[in-house]
Write a protein that holds these residues in place. Structure first.
Motif, PDB file in Angstrom:
ATOM      1  N   GLY A 159       0.910  -1.183  -0.125  1.00 15.83           N
ATOM      2  CA  GLY A 159       0.034  -0.041  -0.007  1.00 15.83           C
ATOM      3  C   GLY A 159       1.030   1.278   0.043  1.00 15.83           C
ATOM      4  O   GLY A 159       2.120   1.062   0.284  1.00 15.83           O
ATOM      5  N   THR A 160       0.288   2.270  -0.240  1.00 17.41           N
ATOM      6  CA  THR A 160       1.028   3.538  -0.400  1.00 17.41           C
ATOM      7  C   THR A 160       0.273   4.401   0.471  1.00 17.41           C
ATOM      8  O   THR A 160      -1.160   4.455   0.536  1.00 17.41           O
ATOM      9  CB  THR A 160       1.072   4.137  -1.717  1.00 17.41           C
ATOM     10  OG1 THR A 160       1.851   3.312  -2.549  1.00 17.41           O
ATOM     11  CG2 THR A 160       1.795   5.391  -1.647  1.00 17.41           C
ATOM     12  N   ASP A 188      -3.601   3.766   0.420  1.00 14.44           N
ATOM     13  CA  ASP A 188      -4.360   3.906  -0.561  1.00 14.44           C
ATOM     14  C   ASP A 188      -5.383   2.836  -0.722  1.00 14.44           C
ATOM     15  O   ASP A 188      -6.514   3.007  -1.239  1.00 14.44           O
ATOM     16  CB  ASP A 188      -3.570   4.046  -2.073  1.00 14.44           C
ATOM     17  CG  ASP A 188      -2.815   2.801  -2.056  1.00 14.44           C
ATOM     18  OD1 ASP A 188      -2.598   1.830  -1.041  1.00 14.44           O
ATOM     19  OD2 ASP A 188      -1.629   2.598  -3.113  1.00 14.44           O
ATOM     20  N   PHE A 189      -5.167   1.433  -0.467  1.00 14.30           N
ATOM     21  CA  PHE A 189      -6.381   0.479  -0.526  1.00 14.30           C
ATOM     22  C   PHE A 189      -7.316   0.685   0.313  1.00 14.30           C
ATOM     23  O   PHE A 189      -8.587   0.340  -0.029  1.00 14.30           O
ATOM     24  CB  PHE A 189      -5.688  -0.960  -0.534  1.00 14.30           C
ATOM     25  CG  PHE A 189      -5.014  -1.233   0.618  1.00 14.30           C
ATOM     26  CD1 PHE A 189      -5.428  -1.739   1.783  1.00 14.30           C
ATOM     27  CD2 PHE A 189      -3.659  -1.192   0.586  1.00 14.30           C
ATOM     28  CE1 PHE A 189      -4.917  -2.309   2.721  1.00 14.30           C
ATOM     29  CE2 PHE A 189      -2.898  -1.528   1.872  1.00 14.30           C
ATOM     30  CZ  PHE A 189      -3.516  -2.174   2.851  1.00 14.30           C
ATOM     31  N   ASN A 190      -7.258   1.091   1.512  1.00 14.10           N
ATOM     32  CA  ASN A 190      -8.373   1.651   2.523  1.00 14.10           C
ATOM     33  C   ASN A 190      -9.141   2.624   2.088  1.00 14.10           C
ATOM     34  O   ASN A 190     -10.395   2.824   1.857  1.00 14.10           O
ATOM     35  CB  ASN A 190      -7.593   1.907   4.025  1.00 14.10           C
ATOM     36  CG  ASN A 190      -7.294   0.611   4.762  1.00 14.10           C
ATOM     37  OD1 ASN A 190      -7.817  -0.357   4.573  1.00 14.10           O
ATOM     38  ND2 ASN A 190      -6.496   0.761   5.820  1.00 14.10           N
ATOM     39  N   TYR A 248      -7.935  -3.336  -4.317  1.00 10.21           N
ATOM     40  CA  TYR A 248      -7.283  -2.019  -4.151  1.00 10.21           C
ATOM     41  C   TYR A 248      -6.111  -2.180  -3.660  1.00 10.21           C
ATOM     42  O   TYR A 248      -5.516  -0.982  -3.651  1.00 10.21           O
ATOM     43  CB  TYR A 248      -8.254  -1.048  -3.474  1.00 10.21           C
ATOM     44  CG  TYR A 248      -9.667  -0.715  -3.966  1.00 10.21           C
ATOM     45  CD1 TYR A 248      -9.964  -0.016  -4.964  1.00 10.21           C
ATOM     46  CD2 TYR A 248     -10.580  -1.390  -3.012  1.00 10.21           C
ATOM     47  CE1 TYR A 248     -11.263   0.210  -5.306  1.00 10.21           C
ATOM     48  CE2 TYR A 248     -12.011  -1.542  -3.547  1.00 10.21           C
ATOM     49  CZ  TYR A 248     -12.416  -0.454  -4.632  1.00 10.21           C
ATOM     50  OH  TYR A 248     -13.694  -0.197  -5.090  1.00 10.21           O
ATOM     51  N   ALA A 249      -5.358  -3.288  -3.526  1.00 10.35           N
ATOM     52  CA  ALA A 249      -3.930  -3.145  -2.990  1.00 10.35           C
ATOM     53  C   ALA A 249      -3.146  -3.474  -4.489  1.00 10.35           C
ATOM     54  O   ALA A 249      -3.598  -3.822  -5.517  1.00 10.35           O
ATOM     55  CB  ALA A 249      -3.838  -4.407  -2.089  1.00 10.35           C
ATOM     56  N   ARG A 250      -1.922  -3.048  -4.165  1.00 11.44           N
ATOM     57  CA  ARG A 250      -1.018  -3.157  -5.484  1.00 11.44           C
ATOM     58  C   ARG A 250      -0.374  -4.469  -5.531  1.00 11.44           C
ATOM     59  O   ARG A 250       0.400  -4.694  -4.370  1.00 11.44           O
ATOM     60  CB  ARG A 250      -0.063  -1.964  -5.441  1.00 11.44           C
ATOM     61  CG  ARG A 250      -0.555  -0.877  -5.687  1.00 11.44           C
ATOM     62  CD  ARG A 250      -0.579  -0.263  -6.891  1.00 11.44           C
ATOM     63  NE  ARG A 250      -1.525   0.630  -7.479  1.00 11.44           N
ATOM     64  CZ  ARG A 250      -1.745   1.298  -8.577  1.00 11.44           C
ATOM     65  NH1 ARG A 250      -0.891   0.678  -9.540  1.00 11.44           N
ATOM     66  NH2 ARG A 250      -2.362   2.474  -8.824  1.00 11.44           N
ATOM     67  N   LEU A 282      -8.092   1.418  -9.795  1.00  8.36           N
ATOM     68  CA  LEU A 282      -6.878   1.877  -8.994  1.00  8.36           C
ATOM     69  C   LEU A 282      -6.595   3.238  -9.433  1.00  8.36           C
ATOM     70  O   LEU A 282      -6.912   3.598 -10.620  1.00  8.36           O
ATOM     71  CB  LEU A 282      -5.660   0.693  -9.399  1.00  8.36           C
ATOM     72  CG  LEU A 282      -5.946  -0.685  -9.076  1.00  8.36           C
ATOM     73  CD1 LEU A 282      -4.868  -1.579  -9.799  1.00  8.36           C
ATOM     74  CD2 LEU A 282      -6.144  -0.833  -7.289  1.00  8.36           C
ATOM     75  N   LEU A 283      -5.613   3.664  -8.761  1.00  7.28           N
ATOM     76  CA  LEU A 283      -5.090   5.337  -9.186  1.00  7.28           C
ATOM     77  C   LEU A 283      -4.141   4.994 -10.266  1.00  7.28           C
ATOM     78  O   LEU A 283      -3.410   3.971 -10.286  1.00  7.28           O
ATOM     79  CB  LEU A 283      -4.520   5.873  -7.971  1.00  7.28           C
ATOM     80  CG  LEU A 283      -5.537   6.232  -6.590  1.00  7.28           C
ATOM     81  CD1 LEU A 283      -4.751   6.745  -5.504  1.00  7.28           C
ATOM     82  CD2 LEU A 283      -6.768   7.217  -7.089  1.00  7.28           C
ATOM     83  N   PRO A 284      -4.268   6.203 -10.944  1.00  5.54           N
ATOM     84  CA  PRO A 284      -2.925   6.053 -12.087  1.00  5.54           C
ATOM     85  C   PRO A 284      -1.647   6.116 -11.619  1.00  5.54           C
ATOM     86  O   PRO A 284      -1.356   6.378 -10.670  1.00  5.54           O
ATOM     87  CB  PRO A 284      -3.195   7.459 -12.857  1.00  5.54           C
ATOM     88  CG  PRO A 284      -4.348   7.966 -12.326  1.00  5.54           C
ATOM     89  CD  PRO A 284      -4.773   7.477 -10.933  1.00  5.54           C
TER      90      PRO A 284
END
Length: 370
Positions: free
Chosen positions: A152-153, A247-249, A314-316, A332-334
């Motif tokens: 995550g980020t 970010d995934f949360n 939503y996790a990377r 997901l985000l870009p």
């Protein structure tokens, strides 16, 4: 997918480590001698996993990062039934240790910093999987005692009804007039990493948290630090104006709120002036009752199908050579938002810094709250 309230206690706090400080017991050593997963072929692991027929996990509930779909597919494909007990990373390893002579659990999902701790304490069973070469060096140990499956980020989530100009950086936050929610720095890994993210954005890193502390001290002096928790309920109620979440949360929570309240609007952004990335690693219990089933679970988690399942939550995914379906990419985000995101490079320094972070937060930030 709804994420559970999986508790993310301070992954690097010394108090969490004390219960894990002893060396592995004779039971763990015996288990490792009896089961050498890396010496087996994948076919042999599959055969023995089917004979075991069950995998018992900790900290891997259906609703966290879409684990549920992976467990369903393991049952459909390999006839492995599954059960999970949700708990924090520290609690997972403490349970592995406490149950060494009478184990009930097979595999856990822990914050990356706990992987080396588990290995050092003899709590893990090594298994590299057939995807070993696809895993970045920073995301695994040398023998497969722990392997990061996703990461995550630290991101910003903004309630667009309360804040019309969503921040895209920590610098934007300082120029704003809204309150910022970080969570409990004394107890939550997410909150501790938020301090590290702010430090990175302002010229620091895990060896120097001063810029992160100074950032939040300034918010406190401005009366803009919200000391409430980073819960879905507070997002739903509109109590959080801008929050710092994985970010995934953040993405998942924003989606959940929108499903129940179509009028709600949230924007999720990755700080463009710098932020932190951190992984979650699978650890196979050294005395696992079903070690081959656990190994097969890790194998599937790192497969294309397993990595896509995590991305649906939503996790990377840790493997960058997995082609995500377009509908998954779209949630997901870009990638361009992640240009200044970076992983911890010095875990020893981060462990030392995080161990004293709660006291620093109390003395240097909370004393300035207005």
């Amino acid at each position: 997918m709804r994420l559970s309230n999986k508790r993310l206690f301070a992954g690097l706090a010394l108090s969490s480590m004390l219960v894990l400080s002893a060396c592995g017991t004779e039971a763990a050593t015996t288990a490792e001698a009896e089961v050498d997963l890396n010496a087996l072929s994948l076919s042999e692991i599959e055969t023995q996993a089917k004979e075991e027929g069950h995998v018992e996990s900790v900290g891997m509930p259906d609703t966290w990062a879409n684990w549920g779909e992976t467990w369903e597919e393991l049952e459909t494909t390999y006839s492995l039934t599954h059960a999970d007990t949700d708990m924090s990373s520290a609690e997972e390893l403490a349970l592995f240790k406490a149950e060494q002579n009478n184990p009930t659990k097979d595999i856990g999902d822990v914050g990356q910093s706990f992987g080396p701790v588990a290995e050092a304490d003899g709590l893990t069973l090594a298994y590299k999987t057939s995807y070993w070469d696809d895993i970045p060096e920073w995301a695994k140990d040398d023998d497969g005692d722990w392997i990061v499956g996703y990461y995550g980020t630290l991101a910003l989530i903004t309630n667009s009804e309360k804040v019309t100009d969503a921040p895209t950086s920590f610098a934007d936050i300082l120029a704003g007039d809204y309150k910022v929610t970080i969570g409990d720095v004394n107890a939550a890994t997410q909150a501790q990493n938020a301090v590290l993210a702010a430090a990175i954005a302002n010229g620091g890193d895990e060896t120097n948290l001063d810029p992160g502390i100074a950032f939040f001290a300034q918010l406190a002096e401005q009366g803009r630090l919200d000391l409430g928790d980073t819960s879905l309920a507070r997002l739903e109620s509109g109590e959080i104006e801008v929050g710092l979440f994985w970010d995934f949360n953040a993405l998942n929570y924003a989606n959940q709120v929108a499903e129940t309240n179509p009028n709600a609007s949230f924007e999720v952004t990755i700080p463009l002036d710098g932020t932190i990335q951190s992984g979650y690693a699978t650890v196979i219990n050294a005395t696992a009752p079903n070690p081959h089933a656990a190994a097969l679970a890790r194998e599937y988690i790192l497969s294309d199908e397993g990595q896509i399942n995590l991305a649906k939550g939503y996790a990377r995914p840790i493997r960058d050579n997995v082609e995500l379906p377009q509908e998954v990419q779209d949630i997901l985000l870009p990638e361009e938002q992640y240009v200044k995101a970076q992983p911890v490079s010095d875990f020893d320094a981060w462990e030392e810094a995080a161990a004293g972070l709660g006291q620093r937060w109390q003395e240097e930030v909370l004393t300035k709250v207005k």
